[in-house]
Design an enzyme around this catalytic site. Structure first.
Site, PDB file in Angstrom:
ATOM      1  N   MET A   1     -10.597  -5.941   6.823  1.00 43.18           N
ATOM      2  CA  MET A   1      -9.931  -4.659   7.482  1.00 43.18           C
ATOM      3  C   MET A   1      -9.306  -5.461   8.637  1.00 43.18           C
ATOM      4  O   MET A   1     -10.377  -5.914   9.483  1.00 43.18           O
ATOM      5  CB  MET A   1     -10.718  -3.685   7.671  1.00 43.18           C
ATOM      6  CG  MET A   1     -10.870  -2.937   6.277  1.00 43.18           C
ATOM      7  SD  MET A   1      -9.319  -2.362   5.405  1.00 43.18           S
ATOM      8  CE  MET A   1      -8.388  -1.364   6.558  1.00 43.18           C
TER       9      MET A   1
ATOM     10  N   HIS B   1      -1.595  -1.338  -4.089  1.00 46.17           N
ATOM     11  CA  HIS B   1      -2.520  -1.162  -3.373  1.00 46.17           C
ATOM     12  C   HIS B   1      -2.655   0.281  -3.277  1.00 46.17           C
ATOM     13  O   HIS B   1      -1.922   1.073  -2.554  1.00 46.17           O
ATOM     14  CB  HIS B   1      -2.375  -1.934  -2.011  1.00 46.17           C
ATOM     15  CG  HIS B   1      -3.817  -1.663  -1.337  1.00 46.17           C
ATOM     16  ND1 HIS B   1      -4.905  -2.840  -1.253  1.00 46.17           N
ATOM     17  CD2 HIS B   1      -4.008  -1.022  -0.051  1.00 46.17           C
ATOM     18  CE1 HIS B   1      -5.914  -2.541  -0.498  1.00 46.17           C
ATOM     19  NE2 HIS B   1      -5.478  -1.270   0.149  1.00 46.17           N
TER      20      HIS B   1
ATOM     21  N   MET C   1      -9.381   7.483   0.023  1.00 40.89           N
ATOM     22  CA  MET C   1     -10.121   8.166   1.264  1.00 40.89           C
ATOM     23  C   MET C   1     -10.799   9.234   1.089  1.00 40.89           C
ATOM     24  O   MET C   1     -10.021  10.308   0.362  1.00 40.89           O
ATOM     25  CB  MET C   1      -9.153   8.222   2.618  1.00 40.89           C
ATOM     26  CG  MET C   1      -8.442   7.014   2.837  1.00 40.89           C
ATOM     27  SD  MET C   1      -7.441   7.004   4.296  1.00 40.89           S
ATOM     28  CE  MET C   1      -6.641   5.353   4.281  1.00 40.89           C
TER      29      MET C   1
ATOM     30  N   MET D   1     -12.376   3.883   0.064  1.00 42.83           N
ATOM     31  CA  MET D   1     -13.049   4.039   1.373  1.00 42.83           C
ATOM     32  C   MET D   1     -13.837   5.410   1.262  1.00 42.83           C
ATOM     33  O   MET D   1     -13.154   6.587   1.672  1.00 42.83           O
ATOM     34  CB  MET D   1     -12.151   4.243   2.238  1.00 42.83           C
ATOM     35  CG  MET D   1     -11.411   2.886   2.902  1.00 42.83           C
ATOM     36  SD  MET D   1      -9.723   2.880   3.681  1.00 42.83           S
ATOM     37  CE  MET D   1      -8.755   2.985   2.150  1.00 42.83           C
TER      38      MET D   1
ATOM     39  N   ASP E   1      -4.881   3.234  -1.466  1.00 42.63           N
ATOM     40  CA  ASP E   1      -6.021   3.485  -0.674  1.00 42.63           C
ATOM     41  C   ASP E   1      -6.769   4.870  -0.936  1.00 42.63           C
ATOM     42  O   ASP E   1      -6.011   6.069  -0.573  1.00 42.63           O
ATOM     43  CB  ASP E   1      -5.561   3.706   0.747  1.00 42.63           C
ATOM     44  CG  ASP E   1      -4.926   2.107   1.272  1.00 42.63           C
ATOM     45  OD1 ASP E   1      -5.828   1.452   1.104  1.00 42.63           O
ATOM     46  OD2 ASP E   1      -4.119   1.976   1.642  1.00 42.63           O
TER      47      ASP E   1
ATOM     48  N   HIS F   1      -8.633   0.511  -3.301  1.00 42.72           N
ATOM     49  CA  HIS F   1      -9.603   0.473  -2.294  1.00 42.72           C
ATOM     50  C   HIS F   1     -10.297   1.486  -1.895  1.00 42.72           C
ATOM     51  O   HIS F   1      -9.793   2.573  -1.241  1.00 42.72           O
ATOM     52  CB  HIS F   1      -8.406  -0.245  -1.006  1.00 42.72           C
ATOM     53  CG  HIS F   1      -9.253  -0.238   0.411  1.00 42.72           C
ATOM     54  ND1 HIS F   1      -8.442  -0.468   1.617  1.00 42.72           N
ATOM     55  CD2 HIS F   1     -10.454  -0.334   0.664  1.00 42.72           C
ATOM     56  CE1 HIS F   1      -9.387  -0.529   2.656  1.00 42.72           C
ATOM     57  NE2 HIS F   1     -10.455  -0.637   2.092  1.00 42.72           N
TER      58      HIS F   1
ATOM     59  N   SER G   1       0.737  -1.261  -0.159  1.00 43.82           N
ATOM     60  CA  SER G   1      -0.035  -0.043  -0.018  1.00 43.82           C
ATOM     61  C   SER G   1       0.820   1.219  -0.120  1.00 43.82           C
ATOM     62  O   SER G   1       1.648   1.493   0.888  1.00 43.82           O
ATOM     63  CB  SER G   1      -1.012  -0.046   1.205  1.00 43.82           C
ATOM     64  OG  SER G   1      -1.509   1.327   1.437  1.00 43.82           O
TER      65      SER G   1
ATOM     66  N   ASP H   1      -5.825  -6.580   5.382  1.00 47.26           N
ATOM     67  CA  ASP H   1      -5.304  -5.018   5.437  1.00 47.26           C
ATOM     68  C   ASP H   1      -5.119  -4.221   6.762  1.00 47.26           C
ATOM     69  O   ASP H   1      -6.179  -4.111   7.194  1.00 47.26           O
ATOM     70  CB  ASP H   1      -6.304  -4.200   4.290  1.00 47.26           C
ATOM     71  CG  ASP H   1      -5.767  -2.886   3.995  1.00 47.26           C
ATOM     72  OD1 ASP H   1      -4.571  -2.465   4.598  1.00 47.26           O
ATOM     73  OD2 ASP H   1      -6.456  -2.116   3.099  1.00 47.26           O
TER      74      ASP H   1
END
Ligand code: DX5
Ligand code: ZN
Length: 220
Positions: A139, A35, A39, A70, A37, A68, A10, A177
Protein backbone atom coordinates in the site's frame (compact mmCIF):
# COMPACT_ATOMS: atom_id res chain seq x y z
CA UNK A 1 13.25 -12.07 -11.40
CA UNK A 2 10.53 -9.54 -12.14
CA UNK A 3 7.34 -10.97 -13.65
CA UNK A 4 5.57 -9.23 -16.58
CA UNK A 5 3.98 -5.85 -15.98
CA UNK A 6 0.31 -5.76 -15.12
CA UNK A 7 -2.16 -2.88 -15.03
CA UNK A 8 -4.97 -3.36 -12.51
CA UNK A 9 -7.56 -0.56 -12.63
CA UNK A 10 -9.43 -0.24 -9.31
CA UNK A 11 -13.17 0.21 -9.80
CA UNK A 12 -13.54 1.88 -6.37
CA UNK A 13 -13.99 5.32 -7.91
CA UNK A 14 -15.98 4.27 -10.95
CA UNK A 15 -19.65 5.13 -11.44
CA UNK A 16 -21.30 2.20 -9.62
CA UNK A 17 -24.62 2.86 -11.33
CA UNK A 18 -22.82 1.84 -14.57
CA UNK A 19 -20.35 -0.66 -13.21
CA UNK A 20 -20.65 -3.07 -16.13
CA UNK A 21 -19.74 -0.35 -18.62
CA UNK A 22 -16.80 0.76 -16.46
CA UNK A 23 -15.39 -2.76 -16.36
CA UNK A 24 -15.96 -3.22 -20.09
CA UNK A 25 -14.12 0.05 -20.75
CA UNK A 26 -10.95 -0.96 -18.89
CA UNK A 27 -11.12 -4.36 -20.54
CA UNK A 28 -11.33 -2.72 -23.98
CA UNK A 29 -8.47 -0.39 -23.01
CA UNK A 30 -6.14 -3.33 -22.45
CA UNK A 31 -6.10 -3.70 -18.66
CA UNK A 32 -4.57 -6.92 -17.36
CA UNK A 33 -6.55 -7.41 -14.15
CA UNK A 34 -9.60 -5.76 -12.58
CA UNK A 35 -8.88 -4.65 -9.01
CA UNK A 36 -11.79 -4.86 -6.55
CA UNK A 37 -11.46 -3.12 -3.19
CA UNK A 38 -13.43 -4.92 -0.48
CA UNK A 39 -13.77 -2.80 2.68
CA UNK A 40 -15.74 -3.85 5.74
CA UNK A 41 -16.14 -0.60 7.71
CA UNK A 42 -14.01 -2.11 10.50
CA UNK A 43 -10.51 -2.84 9.22
CA UNK A 44 -10.78 0.43 7.30
CA UNK A 45 -13.21 3.34 7.78
CA UNK A 46 -15.15 2.69 4.58
CA UNK A 47 -17.67 0.10 3.42
CA UNK A 48 -17.66 -0.96 -0.21
CA UNK A 49 -18.34 -4.14 -2.11
CA UNK A 50 -19.40 -7.67 -1.28
CA UNK A 51 -19.37 -10.94 -3.19
CA UNK A 52 -22.49 -10.10 -5.23
CA UNK A 53 -20.59 -7.25 -6.89
CA UNK A 54 -17.69 -9.58 -7.66
CA UNK A 55 -20.18 -11.94 -9.28
CA UNK A 56 -21.57 -9.06 -11.33
CA UNK A 57 -18.07 -7.94 -12.33
CA UNK A 58 -17.27 -11.45 -13.53
CA UNK A 59 -20.12 -11.26 -16.05
CA UNK A 60 -18.60 -8.16 -17.65
CA UNK A 61 -15.02 -9.20 -18.30
CA UNK A 62 -12.80 -12.14 -19.09
CA UNK A 63 -9.93 -10.53 -17.16
CA UNK A 64 -8.76 -12.00 -13.85
CA UNK A 65 -10.45 -10.40 -10.83
CA UNK A 66 -7.86 -9.16 -8.33
CA UNK A 67 -9.69 -8.88 -5.00
CA UNK A 68 -8.10 -6.79 -2.26
CA UNK A 69 -9.72 -7.70 1.07
CA UNK A 70 -9.46 -4.88 3.62
CA UNK A 71 -11.44 -6.76 6.23
CA UNK A 72 -10.94 -7.83 9.84
CA UNK A 73 -12.09 -11.44 9.41
CA UNK A 74 -10.48 -12.67 6.19
CA UNK A 75 -10.71 -16.32 7.36
CA UNK A 76 -14.51 -16.07 7.09
CA UNK A 77 -14.64 -14.04 3.91
CA UNK A 78 -12.05 -15.66 1.63
CA UNK A 79 -14.42 -18.46 0.54
CA UNK A 80 -17.22 -15.95 -0.14
CA UNK A 81 -15.03 -14.19 -2.68
CA UNK A 82 -13.48 -17.25 -4.30
CA UNK A 83 -17.00 -18.67 -4.73
CA UNK A 84 -18.04 -15.36 -6.32
CA UNK A 85 -15.32 -15.66 -8.97
CA UNK A 86 -12.20 -13.98 -7.56
CA UNK A 87 -9.07 -15.20 -9.35
CA UNK A 88 -6.66 -13.64 -6.90
CA UNK A 89 -7.26 -12.84 -3.25
CA UNK A 90 -5.08 -10.43 -1.32
CA UNK A 91 -5.47 -10.29 2.45
CA UNK A 92 -3.85 -7.93 4.93
CA UNK A 93 -1.06 -9.23 7.13
CA UNK A 94 -2.35 -6.93 9.90
CA UNK A 95 -5.75 -8.67 9.89
CA UNK A 96 -4.74 -12.19 10.85
CA UNK A 97 -2.88 -14.03 13.58
CA UNK A 98 -2.00 -16.96 11.32
CA UNK A 99 -0.89 -15.68 7.94
CA UNK A 100 0.50 -19.02 6.65
CA UNK A 101 -2.84 -20.75 7.36
CA UNK A 102 -4.75 -17.96 5.63
CA UNK A 103 -2.50 -18.20 2.57
CA UNK A 104 -3.11 -21.96 2.49
CA UNK A 105 -6.87 -21.32 2.67
CA UNK A 106 -6.74 -19.00 -0.35
CA UNK A 107 -4.75 -21.53 -2.37
CA UNK A 108 -7.04 -24.40 -1.33
CA UNK A 109 -9.88 -22.42 -2.91
CA UNK A 110 -7.99 -22.31 -6.21
CA UNK A 111 -7.10 -18.60 -6.16
CA UNK A 112 -3.74 -16.88 -6.38
CA UNK A 113 -2.61 -15.76 -2.93
CA UNK A 114 -1.51 -12.21 -2.16
CA UNK A 115 -0.69 -10.43 1.07
CA UNK A 116 -0.88 -6.69 1.54
CA UNK A 117 0.71 -4.44 4.13
CA UNK A 118 -0.14 -0.90 5.16
CA UNK A 119 2.54 1.78 4.74
CA UNK A 120 3.62 1.47 8.41
CA UNK A 121 4.06 -2.31 8.49
CA UNK A 122 7.68 -3.30 7.78
CA UNK A 123 8.22 -5.32 4.60
CA UNK A 124 10.40 -7.66 6.68
CA UNK A 125 7.20 -8.89 8.40
CA UNK A 126 6.50 -10.86 5.20
CA UNK A 127 9.87 -12.50 4.74
CA UNK A 128 8.98 -15.82 6.41
CA UNK A 129 5.88 -16.38 4.31
CA UNK A 130 7.26 -14.94 1.05
CA UNK A 131 8.04 -18.27 -0.69
CA UNK A 132 4.37 -19.28 -0.28
CA UNK A 133 2.99 -16.14 -1.94
CA UNK A 134 2.06 -15.32 -5.52
CA UNK A 135 1.93 -11.60 -4.81
CA UNK A 136 2.69 -8.87 -2.29
CA UNK A 137 0.54 -5.75 -2.45
CA UNK A 138 2.37 -2.76 -1.02
CA UNK A 139 0.00 0.00 0.00
CA UNK A 140 1.36 3.39 -1.00
CA UNK A 141 -1.45 5.19 0.86
CA UNK A 142 -3.31 4.21 4.03
CA UNK A 143 -6.12 1.96 2.80
CA UNK A 144 -9.71 3.16 2.80
CA UNK A 145 -10.20 5.65 0.01
CA UNK A 146 -9.18 6.43 -3.55
CA UNK A 147 -7.64 9.73 -4.56
CA UNK A 148 -5.02 10.02 -1.79
CA UNK A 149 -1.48 11.28 -2.16
CA UNK A 150 1.30 8.76 -2.90
CA UNK A 151 3.67 8.12 0.04
CA UNK A 152 7.19 8.40 -1.48
CA UNK A 153 8.82 6.04 1.08
CA UNK A 154 6.86 3.26 -0.65
CA UNK A 155 9.51 3.18 -3.39
CA UNK A 156 12.28 2.16 -1.02
CA UNK A 157 10.03 -0.52 0.48
CA UNK A 158 9.49 -1.97 -3.01
CA UNK A 159 13.23 -1.93 -3.76
CA UNK A 160 14.01 -3.81 -0.53
CA UNK A 161 11.26 -6.35 -1.14
CA UNK A 162 12.29 -6.98 -4.77
CA UNK A 163 15.93 -7.40 -3.74
CA UNK A 164 14.97 -9.93 -1.07
CA UNK A 165 12.62 -11.79 -3.43
CA UNK A 166 15.43 -11.98 -6.01
CA UNK A 167 17.86 -13.30 -3.38
CA UNK A 168 15.39 -16.10 -2.71
CA UNK A 169 15.01 -16.73 -6.46
CA UNK A 170 11.26 -16.07 -6.39
CA UNK A 171 9.08 -14.96 -9.28
CA UNK A 172 6.95 -12.72 -7.07
CA UNK A 173 4.37 -10.22 -8.27
CA UNK A 174 4.89 -6.96 -6.38
CA UNK A 175 1.83 -4.77 -6.74
CA UNK A 176 1.56 -1.17 -5.56
CA UNK A 177 -1.73 0.50 -4.70
CA UNK A 178 -2.59 4.11 -3.99
CA UNK A 179 -1.82 7.50 -5.47
CA UNK A 180 -0.37 6.22 -8.74
CA UNK A 181 -0.72 8.40 -11.86
CA UNK A 182 1.14 8.88 -15.12
CA UNK A 183 3.51 11.32 -13.40
CA UNK A 184 4.92 8.81 -10.87
CA UNK A 185 4.37 5.57 -12.81
CA UNK A 186 7.97 5.51 -14.04
CA UNK A 187 9.53 5.61 -10.59
CA UNK A 188 7.04 3.04 -9.28
CA UNK A 189 8.05 0.58 -12.02
CA UNK A 190 11.74 1.35 -11.55
CA UNK A 191 11.48 0.40 -7.86
CA UNK A 192 10.80 -3.25 -8.72
CA UNK A 193 7.00 -3.08 -8.75
CA UNK A 194 5.53 -4.97 -11.73
CA UNK A 195 1.79 -4.63 -11.03
CA UNK A 196 0.15 -1.25 -10.57
CA UNK A 197 -3.30 -0.47 -9.22
CA UNK A 198 -4.75 2.73 -10.63
CA UNK A 199 -8.06 4.12 -9.40
CA UNK A 200 -8.94 7.78 -9.82
CA UNK A 201 -6.31 8.43 -12.51
CA UNK A 202 -8.33 6.12 -14.78
CA UNK A 203 -11.91 6.30 -13.55
CA UNK A 204 -12.09 10.05 -13.03
CA UNK A 205 -11.25 10.60 -16.68
CA UNK A 206 -14.01 11.21 -19.24
CA UNK A 207 -12.58 8.48 -21.50
CA UNK A 208 -11.91 5.47 -19.27
CA UNK A 209 -10.81 3.15 -22.09
CA UNK A 210 -8.48 5.85 -23.43
CA UNK A 211 -6.97 6.48 -19.99
CA UNK A 212 -6.39 2.73 -19.59
CA UNK A 213 -4.66 2.67 -22.99
CA UNK A 214 -2.45 5.59 -21.97
CA UNK A 215 -1.29 3.72 -18.85
CA UNK A 216 -0.61 0.56 -20.81
CA UNK A 217 1.39 2.50 -23.37
CA UNK A 218 3.40 4.16 -20.58
CA UNK A 219 4.13 0.75 -19.04
CA UNK A 220 5.92 -0.39 -22.18
C1 DX5 B 1 -7.33 2.25 -1.36
C2 DX5 B 1 -7.57 1.18 -2.43
C3 DX5 B 1 -7.07 1.55 -3.77
C4 DX5 B 1 -7.63 2.81 -4.37
C5 DX5 B 1 -6.69 3.32 -5.41
O1 DX5 B 1 -7.60 1.72 -0.11
O2 DX5 B 1 -6.95 -0.03 -2.04
O3 DX5 B 1 -7.18 0.46 -4.68
O4 DX5 B 1 -8.90 2.67 -4.90
O5 DX5 B 1 -7.17 4.55 -5.85
P1 DX5 B 1 -6.16 5.72 -6.31
O6 DX5 B 1 -5.43 5.21 -7.50
O7 DX5 B 1 -7.09 6.84 -6.62
O8 DX5 B 1 -5.26 6.01 -5.15
ZN1 ZN C 1 -6.76 -1.87 -3.50
Amino acid sequence: MTPPRKLAPSILNSDFSRLGEAIQAVTAGGADWVHLDVMDGHFVPNLTIGPIIVEAAKKNTTLPLDCHLMVSNPETMVPWFTDAGADSITVHAEATRDLPALVRLIKSKGARAGVSIKPDTPVEALYDVLPELDMVLLMSVFPGFGGQKFIPESLDRARRLRAHSDELGLNLDIEMDGGIGLSNLGEVLASGVNAVVVGTAIFRQPDVAGATRAFKAAMG
